[in-house]
Write a protein that holds these residues in place. Structure first.
Motif, short mmCIF file in Angstrom:
data_model
loop_
_atom_site.label_atom_id
_atom_site.label_comp_id
_atom_site.label_asym_id
_atom_site.label_seq_id
_atom_site.Cartn_x
_atom_site.Cartn_y
_atom_site.Cartn_z
N GLY A 158 5.13 -9.06 5.64
CA GLY A 158 5.41 -8.51 4.32
C GLY A 158 6.74 -7.80 4.17
N THR A 159 7.52 -7.70 5.25
CA THR A 159 8.84 -7.09 5.12
C THR A 159 9.86 -7.97 5.82
OG1 THR A 159 10.23 -5.15 5.55
CG2 THR A 159 8.52 -5.65 7.19
N ALA A 160 11.02 -8.13 5.16
CA ALA A 160 12.13 -8.88 5.75
C ALA A 160 13.34 -7.97 5.92
CB ALA A 160 12.49 -10.07 4.86
N ASP A 161 13.15 -6.67 5.72
CA ASP A 161 14.24 -5.69 5.80
C ASP A 161 14.62 -5.48 7.27
OD1 ASP A 161 15.82 -3.38 5.91
OD2 ASP A 161 14.81 -2.47 4.21
N PRO A 162 15.84 -5.85 7.67
CA PRO A 162 16.23 -5.69 9.07
C PRO A 162 16.08 -4.26 9.59
CG PRO A 162 17.82 -7.07 7.93
CD PRO A 162 16.89 -6.49 6.87
N ALA A 163 16.39 -3.27 8.74
CA ALA A 163 16.29 -1.88 9.19
C ALA A 163 14.85 -1.51 9.48
CB ALA A 163 16.88 -0.94 8.14
N VAL A 164 13.94 -1.95 8.64
CA VAL A 164 12.51 -1.67 8.84
C VAL A 164 12.02 -2.38 10.09
CG1 VAL A 164 10.21 -2.07 7.91
CG2 VAL A 164 12.02 -1.23 6.42
N ILE A 165 12.38 -3.64 10.25
CA ILE A 165 11.94 -4.41 11.41
C ILE A 165 12.46 -3.78 12.70
CG2 ILE A 165 12.19 -6.64 12.58
CD1 ILE A 165 12.20 -7.92 9.76
N ALA A 166 13.72 -3.38 12.70
CA ALA A 166 14.29 -2.74 13.90
C ALA A 166 13.58 -1.44 14.22
CB ALA A 166 15.78 -2.49 13.69
N ALA A 167 13.25 -0.65 13.19
CA ALA A 167 12.56 0.62 13.42
C ALA A 167 11.17 0.38 13.99
CB ALA A 167 12.47 1.40 12.11
N VAL A 221 0.84 -1.20 0.00
CA VAL A 221 0.00 0.00 0.00
C VAL A 221 0.88 1.26 0.00
CG1 VAL A 221 -1.73 1.30 1.30
CG2 VAL A 221 -1.86 -1.20 1.20
N GLY A 222 0.60 2.16 -0.92
CA GLY A 222 1.35 3.41 -0.99
C GLY A 222 2.73 3.24 -1.59
N GLU A 223 3.47 4.32 -1.62
CA GLU A 223 4.84 4.28 -2.13
C GLU A 223 5.75 3.58 -1.13
OE1 GLU A 223 5.69 5.21 -5.17
OE2 GLU A 223 3.56 5.67 -5.46
N PRO A 224 6.75 2.85 -1.63
CA PRO A 224 7.62 2.09 -0.72
C PRO A 224 8.20 2.92 0.42
CG PRO A 224 8.04 1.43 -2.97
CD PRO A 224 7.09 2.60 -3.04
N GLU A 225 8.60 4.16 0.11
CA GLU A 225 9.24 4.98 1.14
C GLU A 225 8.27 5.46 2.21
OE1 GLU A 225 8.31 7.61 -2.46
OE2 GLU A 225 9.13 5.61 -2.07
N SER A 226 6.96 5.31 1.96
CA SER A 226 5.97 5.78 2.93
C SER A 226 5.45 4.67 3.83
CB SER A 226 4.78 6.40 2.19
OG SER A 226 4.01 5.40 1.52
N ARG A 227 5.81 3.44 3.54
CA ARG A 227 5.16 2.31 4.22
C ARG A 227 5.55 2.17 5.68
NH1 ARG A 227 5.97 -1.45 -1.11
NH2 ARG A 227 4.41 -0.33 -2.37
N LEU A 228 6.79 2.46 6.01
CA LEU A 228 7.19 2.35 7.42
C LEU A 228 6.38 3.30 8.28
CD1 LEU A 228 8.90 1.41 9.76
CD2 LEU A 228 10.70 3.01 9.02
N ASP A 229 6.29 4.56 7.86
CA ASP A 229 5.52 5.54 8.63
C ASP A 229 4.05 5.16 8.70
OD1 ASP A 229 7.75 7.05 9.16
OD2 ASP A 229 7.40 8.50 7.55
N ALA A 230 3.52 4.64 7.59
CA ALA A 230 2.11 4.25 7.57
C ALA A 230 1.85 3.08 8.51
CB ALA A 230 1.69 3.90 6.15
#
Length: 276
Positions: A191-200, A162-171
Protein backbone atom coordinates in the motif's frame (compact mmCIF):
# COMPACT_ATOMS: atom_id res chain seq x y z
CA UNK A 1 13.15 -34.34 -5.24
CA UNK A 2 13.94 -31.68 -2.63
CA UNK A 3 12.37 -32.33 0.78
CA UNK A 4 9.99 -29.94 2.47
CA UNK A 5 12.60 -29.28 5.15
CA UNK A 6 15.18 -28.38 2.51
CA UNK A 7 12.70 -26.14 0.72
CA UNK A 8 11.89 -24.34 3.97
CA UNK A 9 15.55 -23.53 4.57
CA UNK A 10 16.07 -22.49 0.96
CA UNK A 11 13.04 -20.23 1.04
CA UNK A 12 14.24 -18.50 4.20
CA UNK A 13 17.72 -18.06 2.73
CA UNK A 14 16.25 -16.41 -0.37
CA UNK A 15 15.18 -13.42 1.75
CA UNK A 16 18.10 -11.03 1.76
CA UNK A 17 17.65 -7.31 2.44
CA UNK A 18 19.22 -5.41 -0.42
CA UNK A 19 18.90 -8.43 -2.74
CA UNK A 20 15.14 -8.97 -2.73
CA UNK A 21 13.32 -12.16 -3.57
CA UNK A 22 10.87 -11.37 -6.38
CA UNK A 23 7.63 -13.35 -6.26
CA UNK A 24 5.35 -13.26 -9.31
CA UNK A 25 2.29 -14.62 -7.52
CA UNK A 26 0.34 -17.46 -9.11
CA UNK A 27 -3.09 -19.07 -8.70
CA UNK A 28 -3.03 -22.53 -10.30
CA UNK A 29 -0.77 -25.26 -11.65
CA UNK A 30 -0.34 -23.68 -15.10
CA UNK A 31 0.59 -20.24 -13.78
CA UNK A 32 2.99 -21.90 -11.32
CA UNK A 33 4.69 -23.83 -14.12
CA UNK A 34 4.98 -20.70 -16.27
CA UNK A 35 6.49 -18.63 -13.47
CA UNK A 36 8.89 -21.43 -12.57
CA UNK A 37 9.98 -21.69 -16.21
CA UNK A 38 10.69 -17.95 -16.22
CA UNK A 39 13.41 -18.54 -13.63
CA UNK A 40 11.62 -17.97 -10.32
CA UNK A 41 13.51 -19.43 -7.33
CA UNK A 42 10.26 -19.83 -5.38
CA UNK A 43 6.52 -19.72 -5.98
CA UNK A 44 3.89 -17.71 -4.13
CA UNK A 45 0.14 -17.70 -4.42
CA UNK A 46 -1.98 -14.57 -4.23
CA UNK A 47 -5.24 -14.82 -2.33
CA UNK A 48 -7.14 -12.60 -4.74
CA UNK A 49 -5.96 -14.57 -7.76
CA UNK A 50 -6.85 -17.89 -6.13
CA UNK A 51 -10.27 -16.58 -5.13
CA UNK A 52 -11.08 -15.33 -8.61
CA UNK A 53 -10.08 -18.56 -10.33
CA UNK A 54 -12.36 -20.44 -7.93
CA UNK A 55 -15.27 -18.07 -8.48
CA UNK A 56 -15.08 -16.27 -5.13
CA UNK A 57 -14.37 -12.72 -4.05
CA UNK A 58 -11.15 -11.90 -2.24
CA UNK A 59 -11.37 -11.03 1.43
CA UNK A 60 -13.43 -13.73 3.10
CA UNK A 61 -15.15 -15.13 0.03
CA UNK A 62 -13.22 -18.40 0.00
CA UNK A 63 -13.21 -21.22 2.55
CA UNK A 64 -10.11 -22.87 4.00
CA UNK A 65 -10.56 -26.26 2.34
CA UNK A 66 -10.73 -24.86 -1.19
CA UNK A 67 -7.82 -22.50 -0.56
CA UNK A 68 -5.67 -25.35 0.71
CA UNK A 69 -6.72 -27.65 -2.12
CA UNK A 70 -5.55 -25.02 -4.60
CA UNK A 71 -2.29 -24.68 -2.69
CA UNK A 72 -1.80 -28.44 -2.98
CA UNK A 73 -2.23 -28.20 -6.77
CA UNK A 74 0.45 -25.52 -6.88
CA UNK A 75 2.94 -27.37 -4.67
CA UNK A 76 2.37 -30.49 -6.73
CA UNK A 77 3.11 -28.65 -9.97
CA UNK A 78 6.61 -27.41 -9.11
CA UNK A 79 9.67 -28.64 -7.24
CA UNK A 80 10.30 -25.22 -5.72
CA UNK A 81 9.54 -23.68 -2.33
CA UNK A 82 5.90 -22.56 -2.24
CA UNK A 83 4.40 -19.95 0.04
CA UNK A 84 0.64 -19.49 0.30
CA UNK A 85 -1.36 -16.34 0.88
CA UNK A 86 -4.04 -17.46 3.35
CA UNK A 87 -5.62 -14.05 4.05
CA UNK A 88 -6.10 -13.87 7.83
CA UNK A 89 -5.87 -17.60 8.38
CA UNK A 90 -9.42 -18.75 7.59
CA UNK A 91 -10.26 -18.96 11.28
CA UNK A 92 -12.02 -16.95 13.94
CA UNK A 93 -9.50 -17.77 16.67
CA UNK A 94 -5.75 -18.07 17.03
CA UNK A 95 -6.14 -21.78 17.66
CA UNK A 96 -8.00 -22.02 14.38
CA UNK A 97 -5.11 -20.29 12.60
CA UNK A 98 -2.83 -22.94 14.05
CA UNK A 99 -5.07 -25.64 12.59
CA UNK A 100 -4.97 -23.89 9.21
CA UNK A 101 -1.19 -23.82 9.28
CA UNK A 102 -0.99 -27.50 10.22
CA UNK A 103 -3.18 -28.30 7.21
CA UNK A 104 -1.11 -25.98 5.02
CA UNK A 105 2.08 -27.81 5.89
CA UNK A 106 0.44 -31.06 4.79
CA UNK A 107 0.23 -29.59 1.26
CA UNK A 108 4.02 -29.25 1.14
CA UNK A 109 4.11 -25.45 1.39
CA UNK A 110 6.92 -23.82 3.36
CA UNK A 111 5.64 -20.26 3.76
CA UNK A 112 2.47 -18.40 4.63
CA UNK A 113 1.14 -14.86 4.48
CA UNK A 114 -1.18 -13.83 7.30
CA UNK A 115 -2.76 -10.38 7.30
CA UNK A 116 -4.14 -8.25 10.11
CA UNK A 117 -7.04 -6.70 8.20
CA UNK A 118 -10.59 -7.79 8.87
CA UNK A 119 -12.61 -9.35 6.06
CA UNK A 120 -15.04 -7.25 4.08
CA UNK A 121 -12.79 -4.40 2.99
CA UNK A 122 -13.51 -2.12 5.95
CA UNK A 123 -10.81 0.27 7.11
CA UNK A 124 -10.33 -1.75 10.22
CA UNK A 125 -7.51 -3.94 11.52
CA UNK A 126 -7.47 -6.51 14.26
CA UNK A 127 -6.15 -5.25 17.59
CA UNK A 128 -2.37 -5.66 17.64
CA UNK A 129 -2.39 -8.19 20.47
CA UNK A 130 -4.99 -10.33 18.73
CA UNK A 131 -3.14 -10.26 15.41
CA UNK A 132 0.13 -11.11 17.17
CA UNK A 133 -1.53 -14.04 18.93
CA UNK A 134 -2.55 -15.42 15.55
CA UNK A 135 1.04 -15.12 14.29
CA UNK A 136 2.25 -16.92 17.41
CA UNK A 137 -0.25 -19.73 16.79
CA UNK A 138 1.04 -20.15 13.25
CA UNK A 139 4.61 -20.28 14.52
CA UNK A 140 3.74 -22.85 17.17
CA UNK A 141 1.91 -25.07 14.69
CA UNK A 142 4.92 -25.14 12.38
CA UNK A 143 7.34 -25.74 15.22
CA UNK A 144 5.20 -28.66 16.38
CA UNK A 145 5.86 -30.54 13.15
CA UNK A 146 9.45 -29.40 12.78
CA UNK A 147 9.11 -27.37 9.57
CA UNK A 148 10.80 -23.97 9.53
CA UNK A 149 7.77 -22.27 8.02
CA UNK A 150 8.42 -18.72 6.84
CA UNK A 151 5.64 -16.69 8.44
CA UNK A 152 5.18 -13.42 6.58
CA UNK A 153 3.06 -11.09 8.70
CA UNK A 154 1.16 -8.53 6.65
CA UNK A 155 -0.09 -5.27 8.07
CA UNK A 156 -2.65 -3.30 6.08
CA UNK A 157 -2.14 0.08 7.74
CA UNK A 158 -1.20 1.72 4.43
CA UNK A 159 -3.31 -0.46 2.14
CA UNK A 160 -6.51 0.32 4.03
CA UNK A 161 -5.59 3.90 4.85
CA UNK A 162 -5.92 3.39 8.59
CA UNK A 163 -5.48 6.53 10.68
CA UNK A 164 -4.04 9.85 9.60
CA UNK A 165 -1.40 9.68 6.86
CA UNK A 166 1.33 11.05 9.12
CA UNK A 167 0.69 8.32 11.70
CA UNK A 168 0.82 5.31 9.40
CA UNK A 169 4.56 4.72 9.37
CA UNK A 170 4.74 4.54 13.16
CA UNK A 171 1.62 2.37 13.28
CA UNK A 172 2.96 -0.06 10.67
CA UNK A 173 6.29 -0.29 12.49
CA UNK A 174 4.62 -0.92 15.84
CA UNK A 175 2.53 -3.69 14.35
CA UNK A 176 5.46 -5.18 12.46
CA UNK A 177 7.63 -5.28 15.56
CA UNK A 178 4.85 -6.93 17.56
CA UNK A 179 4.46 -9.59 14.88
CA UNK A 180 8.20 -10.26 14.82
CA UNK A 181 8.12 -10.66 18.59
CA UNK A 182 5.31 -13.19 18.11
CA UNK A 183 7.39 -15.25 15.69
CA UNK A 184 7.08 -13.70 12.22
CA UNK A 185 10.05 -14.18 9.90
CA UNK A 186 9.15 -11.26 7.68
CA UNK A 187 6.81 -8.28 7.54
CA UNK A 188 4.73 -7.34 4.50
CA UNK A 189 3.61 -3.72 4.20
CA UNK A 190 1.58 -3.28 1.00
CA UNK A 191 0.00 0.00 0.00
CA UNK A 192 2.94 2.40 -0.07
CA UNK A 193 5.34 3.22 -2.89
CA UNK A 194 7.04 6.11 -1.07
CA UNK A 195 10.81 5.43 -1.10
CA UNK A 196 11.31 7.31 2.18
CA UNK A 197 8.66 5.23 3.93
CA UNK A 198 9.99 1.98 2.49
CA UNK A 199 13.55 2.83 3.53
CA UNK A 200 12.40 3.69 7.06
CA UNK A 201 10.52 0.40 7.36
CA UNK A 202 13.44 -1.63 6.03
CA UNK A 203 15.86 0.04 8.44
CA UNK A 204 13.68 -0.30 11.54
CA UNK A 205 12.44 -3.86 11.08
CA UNK A 206 14.79 -6.66 12.23
CA UNK A 207 13.43 -9.04 9.57
CA UNK A 208 13.13 -8.80 5.76
CA UNK A 209 10.63 -6.23 4.54
CA UNK A 210 8.17 -7.32 1.86
CA UNK A 211 6.58 -4.69 -0.37
CA UNK A 212 4.34 -4.80 -3.43
CA UNK A 213 5.66 -4.46 -6.95
CA UNK A 214 3.48 -2.81 -9.60
CA UNK A 215 3.62 -0.46 -12.55
CA UNK A 216 3.58 2.49 -10.14
CA UNK A 217 6.20 1.35 -7.60
CA UNK A 218 9.98 1.62 -7.75
CA UNK A 219 11.67 -1.14 -9.75
CA UNK A 220 13.62 -4.07 -8.34
CA UNK A 221 16.98 -2.29 -8.33
CA UNK A 222 15.51 0.77 -6.63
CA UNK A 223 13.73 -1.32 -3.99
CA UNK A 224 16.93 -3.28 -3.40
CA UNK A 225 18.78 -0.04 -2.74
CA UNK A 226 16.13 0.84 -0.14
CA UNK A 227 16.85 -2.40 1.74
CA UNK A 228 13.79 -4.41 0.72
CA UNK A 229 14.05 -8.18 1.16
CA UNK A 230 11.02 -9.38 -0.80
CA UNK A 231 8.83 -8.04 -3.59
CA UNK A 232 5.40 -9.49 -4.34
CA UNK A 233 3.41 -8.88 -7.50
CA UNK A 234 0.20 -9.94 -5.74
CA UNK A 235 -2.76 -10.31 -8.11
CA UNK A 236 -0.89 -8.44 -10.85
CA UNK A 237 -0.31 -11.44 -13.12
CA UNK A 238 -3.93 -12.55 -12.80
CA UNK A 239 -5.12 -9.05 -13.61
CA UNK A 240 -3.02 -9.06 -16.78
CA UNK A 241 -4.25 -12.55 -17.74
CA UNK A 242 -7.91 -11.73 -17.22
CA UNK A 243 -7.53 -8.44 -19.07
CA UNK A 244 -6.30 -10.46 -22.05
CA UNK A 245 -9.35 -12.74 -21.80
CA UNK A 246 -11.70 -9.75 -21.71
CA UNK A 247 -9.94 -8.08 -24.61
CA UNK A 248 -10.03 -11.17 -26.84
CA UNK A 249 -13.66 -11.96 -25.97
CA UNK A 250 -14.73 -8.37 -26.61
CA UNK A 251 -13.02 -8.43 -30.00
CA UNK A 252 -14.73 -11.69 -30.96
CA UNK A 253 -18.23 -10.55 -29.98
CA UNK A 254 -18.05 -6.85 -30.82
CA UNK A 255 -15.83 -6.86 -33.89
CA UNK A 256 -16.14 -10.40 -35.19
CA UNK A 257 -12.37 -10.69 -35.44
CA UNK A 258 -9.78 -12.74 -33.60
CA UNK A 259 -6.55 -10.77 -33.77
CA UNK A 260 -6.04 -10.76 -30.00
CA UNK A 261 -5.59 -14.52 -30.09
CA UNK A 262 -2.29 -14.01 -31.89
CA UNK A 263 -0.83 -12.69 -28.63
CA UNK A 264 -1.50 -15.90 -26.73
CA UNK A 265 0.63 -18.92 -25.99
CA UNK A 266 0.07 -21.83 -28.34
CA UNK A 267 -1.74 -25.03 -27.50
CA UNK A 268 1.51 -27.06 -27.68
CA UNK A 269 3.27 -24.58 -25.38
CA UNK A 270 0.57 -24.79 -22.73
CA UNK A 271 -0.04 -28.51 -23.11
CA UNK A 272 3.70 -29.07 -22.82
CA UNK A 273 3.65 -27.73 -19.28
CA UNK A 274 2.15 -31.02 -18.12
CA UNK A 275 3.28 -34.62 -18.52
CA UNK A 276 -0.09 -36.26 -17.98
Amino acid sequence: MTTQYDKAKLFTDLHSPGKPLVLANVWDAASARLVAAAGAPAIASASASVCWTLGARDGGGLDRDRALAQTALITGAVDLPVTADLESGFAETAAGVGETVTALLATGAVGVNLEDGLDGGARELRPVAEAAERIAAARAAADAVGVALFVNARTDVFLRGVGEPESRLDAALARGLAYVEAGANGVFVPGTADPAVIAALAEALPVPLNVSGSATTPNVAELAALGVGRISLGPGLAEVAYAAVRRAAHEAYAEGTFGSLADGLTYPELNGLFRS
